[in-house]
Design an enzyme around this catalytic site. Structure first.
Site, mmCIF file in Angstrom:
data_model
loop_
_atom_site.group_PDB
_atom_site.id
_atom_site.type_symbol
_atom_site.label_atom_id
_atom_site.label_comp_id
_atom_site.label_asym_id
_atom_site.label_seq_id
_atom_site.Cartn_x
_atom_site.Cartn_y
_atom_site.Cartn_z
ATOM 1 N N ASP A 223 0.843 -1.192 0.000
ATOM 2 C CA ASP A 223 0.000 0.000 0.000
ATOM 3 C C ASP A 223 0.879 1.244 0.000
ATOM 4 O OD1 ASP A 223 -2.167 1.856 0.458
ATOM 5 O OD2 ASP A 223 -3.356 0.153 1.062
ATOM 6 N N HIS A 246 1.922 1.733 -3.389
ATOM 7 C CA HIS A 246 1.063 2.778 -3.951
ATOM 8 C C HIS A 246 1.750 4.133 -4.064
ATOM 9 C CE1 HIS A 246 -2.985 0.615 -3.052
ATOM 10 N NE2 HIS A 246 -2.136 -0.118 -3.702
#
Ligand SMILES: *[C@@H]1O[C@H](CO)[C@@H](O)[C@H](O)[C@H]1NC(C)=O
Length: 391
Positions: A223, A246
């Site tokens: 993430d 991310h």
């Protein structure tokens, strides 16, 4: 002639040694070795009580104290190192070994932090590996099973001051790896975070605090590399390598004075992203500097997204109330994995202002990339590719 000289030299040497030992003895911290307090390096014996015992001893000492964790794997349940009533403001947790979370993710899956430091002042965690054993929980979550717990963040500091995290490796956290919440003066350095690129919500470092510095760290996760929560002020990030994952992101309103220097992103979904939910709010994000960034195959290298509304849930076509101002992008180079390398999608209610872009060169498939802006005001200087005539 030679003999007396040698004797006197030796005497001086001996004298210096005595001075050395007497002067340094008071500075030598008291050490509590968890193995002496019952911790077992076998990876299966619950060593939580031994760690709590070491913490209690360190806290009741007014001398600088070291909690020492030798080589080996030490199984710990969720544990709170509580600084309330602690007399010591100089505790070093020195880890040569590995701290291991229980294999059964349900044991710690419902608490916020697996290893939690709360209300501490002057604590340093140096070295060691934190193995969150999160893979089982990721599998449960990926299967869409409703019974999966949320998961614990591996290392959390909350309501604490003067914290150092240096040379720590965090592996496979259930949820976030490191969480710095409501703290002041925190230095994170030489940290290595590793979780697979498809692990759910395994943010590298989540910051929601004042005066945090993150230096020379490598974050590969599923993430956000570093996520910045509401109320964060005076955050300095320098020389952090992200990917996969991310990217780096300013998540929510109320963020001020963030400097990000020399980050590099490799194959991440986002690079430098500021997002706010497309819904009303009175928050802000201001005084943000991104400098000397390298992007390699990044899906969205530069993004401001004020219309963030995953699944169109709870924010259907609402304009964001967050005011974004004074954001500088300086010397940003590399490659975009999508055509639009720079995207400023600001709120129609509160347009972004003071966006400064200088010396940016981002290419897509060896060609010039594209840019797009909505409701963004600012200025461009130096060579900027893709061109930002929309600012
Ligand atoms: C942000 O930085 C400015 C300039 O250094 C300083 O005056 C201001 O107090 C900082 N803001 C916060 C919330 O600390």
């Amino acid at each position: 002639m030679a003999k007396p000289i040698m004797t006197s030299d030796l005497l001086i040497f001996a004298f210096l040694l005595i001075i050395f030992f007497t002067s340094s003895s008071s500075a030598i911290p008291v050490t509590f070795n968890v193995a002496d307090l019952g911790a077992r390096p076998d990876g299966t014996t619950d060593s939580t009580q031994a760690f709590l015992g070491a913490w209690a001893r360190a806290c009741s000492s007014t001398l600088a104290a070291t909690i020492y964790v030798p080589l080996g794997r030490f199984l710990l349940r969720n544990v709170v190192f509580d600084g309330k009533g602690c007399k010591n403001n100089n505790i070093v947790v020195c880890i040569d070994g590995t701290l291991v979370a229980p294999t059964n993710y349900n044991v710690i899956g419902k608490v916020k932090h697996w290893l939690s430091f709360e209300h501490v002042d002057g604590v340093s965690v140096l070295g060691g590996v934190l193995d969150g054993q999160g893979t089982g929980l990721w599998t449960c979550k990926r299967a869409g099973n409703k019974g999966c717990p949320n998961g614990a963040t591996s290392l959390g500091f909350s309501n604490s001051n003067n914290v150092v995290i240096n040379g720590v490796t965090s592996l496979n956290s259930q949820l976030y790896h490191i969480d710095i919440d409501s703290c002041n003066n925190v230095k994170i350095q030489g940290v290595k975070v590793t979780a697979s690129g498809d692990s759910p919500n395994t943010d590298g470092i989540h910051v929601q605090s004042d005066g945090v510095t993150i230096l020379n760290s490598i974050i590969a996760t599923g993430d956000d590399c570093i996520s910045i929560g509401p109320g964060t002020t005076n955050l300095w990030i320098e020389n952090v390598v992200c990917g996969p994952g991310h990217g780096k992101e300013l998540q929510e309103p109320g963020v001020e004075n963030v400097t990000v220097i020399s980050p590099s992103f490799r194959g991440t979904e986002n690079g430098l992203r500021i997002k706010s939910w497309g819904r009303s709010s009175n928050g802000f994000a201001r005084n943000i500097v991104f400098q000397h960034a390298l992007m390699i195959d990044v899906e969205n290298p530069i993004v401001i997204d004020q219309n963030y509304c995953p699944g169109n849930d709870n924010c259907p076509s609402q304009a964001s109330g967050v005011q974004i101002s004074d954001v500088t992008y300086q010397d940003i180079h590399g490659t975009s994995a999508s055509e639009v390398a720079v995207k400023f999608d600001c709120s129609s209610k509160h347009p972004c202002s003071g966006i400064t872009v200088e010396d940016v060169k981002l290419t897509y498939k060896n060609q010039q990339a594209e840019s797009s802006c909505r409701n963004a005001l600012g200025s461009v200087s130096g060579l900027v590719q893709p061109a930002l005539s929309c600012l």
